[in-house]
Motif scaffolding. Structure first.
Motif, PDB file in Angstrom:
ATOM      1  N   LEU A   1       0.830  -1.210   0.000  1.00 49.22           N
ATOM      2  CA  LEU A   1       0.000   0.000   0.000  1.00 49.22           C
ATOM      3  C   LEU A   1       0.865   1.259   0.000  1.00 49.22           C
ATOM      4  O   LEU A   1       0.551   2.240  -0.695  1.00 49.22           O
ATOM      5  N   MET A   2       1.957   1.238   0.776  1.00 52.78           N
ATOM      6  CA  MET A   2       2.821   2.416   0.822  1.00 52.78           C
ATOM      7  C   MET A   2       3.547   2.621  -0.507  1.00 52.78           C
ATOM      8  O   MET A   2       3.739   3.761  -0.945  1.00 52.78           O
TER       9      MET A   2
ATOM     10  N   SER B   1       3.188   5.870  -2.756  1.00 53.57           N
ATOM     11  CA  SER B   1       4.365   6.629  -3.186  1.00 53.57           C
ATOM     12  C   SER B   1       4.371   6.830  -4.696  1.00 53.57           C
ATOM     13  O   SER B   1       4.709   7.910  -5.197  1.00 53.57           O
ATOM     14  N   TRP B   2       4.012   5.772  -5.418  1.00 54.51           N
ATOM     15  CA  TRP B   2       3.930   5.902  -6.880  1.00 54.51           C
ATOM     16  C   TRP B   2       2.879   6.924  -7.279  1.00 54.51           C
ATOM     17  O   TRP B   2       3.101   7.746  -8.189  1.00 54.51           O
ATOM     18  N   LEU B   3       1.733   6.910  -6.607  1.00 52.67           N
ATOM     19  CA  LEU B   3       0.672   7.856  -6.924  1.00 52.67           C
ATOM     20  C   LEU B   3       1.103   9.294  -6.629  1.00 52.67           C
ATOM     21  O   LEU B   3       0.826  10.214  -7.418  1.00 52.67           O
ATOM     22  N   LEU B   4       1.810   9.490  -5.509  1.00 52.12           N
ATOM     23  CA  LEU B   4       2.312  10.823  -5.200  1.00 52.12           C
ATOM     24  C   LEU B   4       3.354  11.279  -6.220  1.00 52.12           C
ATOM     25  O   LEU B   4       3.423  12.462  -6.563  1.00 52.12           O
ATOM     26  N   GLY B   5       4.191  10.334  -6.682  1.00 48.96           N
ATOM     27  CA  GLY B   5       5.167  10.685  -7.699  1.00 48.96           C
ATOM     28  C   GLY B   5       4.519  11.094  -9.005  1.00 48.96           C
ATOM     29  O   GLY B   5       4.971  12.031  -9.681  1.00 48.96           O
TER      30      GLY B   5
ATOM     31  N   ARG C   1       1.611  12.437  -9.325  1.00 50.38           N
ATOM     32  CA  ARG C   1       0.986  13.746  -9.097  1.00 50.38           C
ATOM     33  C   ARG C   1       2.002  14.866  -8.924  1.00 50.38           C
ATOM     34  O   ARG C   1       1.625  16.037  -8.837  1.00 50.38           O
ATOM     35  N   GLY C   2       3.277  14.513  -8.838  1.00 49.49           N
ATOM     36  CA  GLY C   2       4.305  15.532  -8.684  1.00 49.49           C
ATOM     37  C   GLY C   2       4.525  16.010  -7.272  1.00 49.49           C
ATOM     38  O   GLY C   2       5.185  17.035  -7.059  1.00 49.49           O
ATOM     39  N   VAL C   3       3.997  15.268  -6.292  1.00 49.91           N
ATOM     40  CA  VAL C   3       4.118  15.702  -4.904  1.00 49.91           C
ATOM     41  C   VAL C   3       5.557  15.558  -4.417  1.00 49.91           C
ATOM     42  O   VAL C   3       6.069  16.437  -3.703  1.00 49.91           O
ATOM     43  N   TRP C   4       6.231  14.452  -4.788  1.00 52.98           N
ATOM     44  CA  TRP C   4       7.612  14.257  -4.340  1.00 52.98           C
ATOM     45  C   TRP C   4       8.520  15.364  -4.861  1.00 52.98           C
ATOM     46  O   TRP C   4       9.367  15.877  -4.116  1.00 52.98           O
ATOM     47  N   ALA C   5       8.365  15.731  -6.124  1.00 44.61           N
ATOM     48  CA  ALA C   5       9.189  16.815  -6.685  1.00 44.61           C
ATOM     49  C   ALA C   5       8.922  18.125  -5.956  1.00 44.61           C
ATOM     50  O   ALA C   5       9.858  18.901  -5.676  1.00 44.61           O
ATOM     51  N   LEU C   6       7.658  18.367  -5.606  1.00 39.13           N
ATOM     52  CA  LEU C   6       7.322  19.594  -4.874  1.00 39.13           C
ATOM     53  C   LEU C   6       7.940  19.595  -3.487  1.00 39.13           C
ATOM     54  O   LEU C   6       8.490  20.609  -3.032  1.00 39.13           O
ATOM     55  N   LEU C   7       7.878  18.462  -2.804  1.00 41.55           N
ATOM     56  CA  LEU C   7       8.418  18.390  -1.452  1.00 41.55           C
ATOM     57  C   LEU C   7       9.936  18.605  -1.445  1.00 41.55           C
ATOM     58  O   LEU C   7      10.466  19.330  -0.586  1.00 41.55           O
ATOM     59  N   LEU C   8      10.623  17.956  -2.368  1.00 42.36           N
ATOM     60  CA  LEU C   8      12.083  18.022  -2.358  1.00 42.36           C
ATOM     61  C   LEU C   8      12.604  19.365  -2.849  1.00 42.36           C
ATOM     62  O   LEU C   8      13.621  19.854  -2.357  1.00 42.36           O
ATOM     63  N   THR C   9      11.931  19.970  -3.812  1.00 47.82           N
ATOM     64  CA  THR C   9      12.398  21.259  -4.329  1.00 47.82           C
ATOM     65  C   THR C   9      12.013  22.426  -3.422  1.00 47.82           C
ATOM     66  O   THR C   9      12.655  23.477  -3.470  1.00 47.82           O
TER      67      THR C   9
END
Length: 233
Positions: free
Chosen positions: A36-37, A41-45, A47-55
Motif C-alpha cells: 500500500l505504501m 508513493s507511486w501515486l504521489l510521484g 501527481r508531482g508531490v515528491w518533486a514539490l516536497l524536495l524542491t
C-alpha cells in the motif's frame, strides 16, 4: 472406551484462539502494508508531490526524514519475518518437539528453565531482551522523524523572521519578491513538519504491531514453560 478417547483428543487439541495465534501472518501483514505504501508513493510521484516536497525544502530535512522512514520500515519488515519464525519454533515446541531439537528463543528459554527451574526470572529476562530489546532503538529512530520535522519548523520560521527583520521600508513594487521570500520560509516549516508527522505515524503503526506480536509470543512461551515444568500436585 471410544468416548474416553474422544475426550482425550478434545483436551489435547489446541484452543481456537491459540491455533489462530500460531498461524498469525505478521510477515504477510507487513508485505500488504508495504504494498500500500509503495502504491501511495507511486501515486504521489505521478501527481508531482515528491518533486514539490524536495524542491521546496532547501535544507534537505525532508529527504533525511524520508530516508529514515524507509530504513525504519525495511527494518520492521525484517523484524516481522524474524518474529514469525520464532512463532513457528514455538509451534514446534507445542507439538512436542524435545528440548534438544528446539530452536530459536523458545528453545533457549525452555532449556534455561529446565537447567535452573527455581531461577525462572533470568530466562524470562533473556527472552524479553531477545523479543523486545531491538524495538527500543526502533522507537527512538521513529521519534527522530518527529524531531527533524520540528527542527524544520524552527528553521522555516527563523528564515521567515530574518526576511521580515531585513525590511527597511515597504515598497509596493517589491511586494511580489517579498511574498516569495516569506513563503519560502513558511513552506520549509510546514512541509518538514507534515512529512515528519506522517512518517512518525506510519512507522509507529508498524512498531506497535511488532510490540504486540512480541508480547503475545513471550506470553505463549511462558505458558509452554508452565505446561512443561510446573510442579505437579
Amino acid at each position: 472406551m471410544m468416548k474416553a478417547i474422544a475426550a482425550l483428543r478434545r483436551r489435547s487439541a489446541p484452543a481456537p484462539a491459540a491455533a489462530a495465534r500460531e498461524t498469525e501472518p505478521l510477515w504477510f501483514e507487513w508485505l500488504a502494508l508495504a504494498g500500500l505504501m509503495v502504491f501511495g508513493s507511486w501515486l504521489l510521484g505521478v501527481r508531482g508531490v515528491w518533486a514539490l516536497l524536495l524542491t521546496s525544502d532547501p535544507t534537505g530535512l525532508t529527504l533525511v526524514i524520508i530516508v529514515v522512514f524507509l530504513l525504519g520500515s525495511l527494518w520492521a519488515g525484517s523484524r516481522s519475518r524474524e518474529l514469525e519464525q520464532q512463532r513457528q519454533h514455538l509451534a514446534a515446541a507445542r507439538a512436542g518437539v524435545g528440548l534438544a531439537q528446539l530452536q530459536g528463543w523458545v528453545g533457549e528459554y525452555l532449556r534455561a528453565l529446565d537447567s535452573a527451574p527455581r531461577d525462572s526470572a533470568a530466562p524470562l529476562d533473556l527472552l524479553l531482551e531477545d523479543s523486545h530489546g531491538p524495538h527500543q532503538a526502533a522507537w527512538w529512530v521513529n521519534g527522530i522523524q518527529l524531531k527533524l520535522g520540528l527542527l524544520g519548523k524552527v528553521i522555516g520560521f527563523s528564515v521567515l523572521a530574518l526576511h521580515i527583520g531585513q525590511l527597511q521600508s515597504f515598497d509596493p513594487s517589491q511586494s511580489q519578491d517579498l511574498l516569495k521570500s516569506l513563503t519560502s520560509g513558511l513552506g520549509i516549516a510546514l512541509l518538514t513538519t507534515m512529512v515528519g508527522l506522517v512518517g512518525n505515524i506510519l512507522l509507529g503503526l508498524q512498531l506497535t504491531r511488532l510490540d504486540r506480536f512480541a508480547d503475545t509470543l513471550v506470553a505463549d512461551c511462558q505458558r509452554e514453560g508452565l505446561r512443561r515444568f510446573a510442579p505437579k500436585a
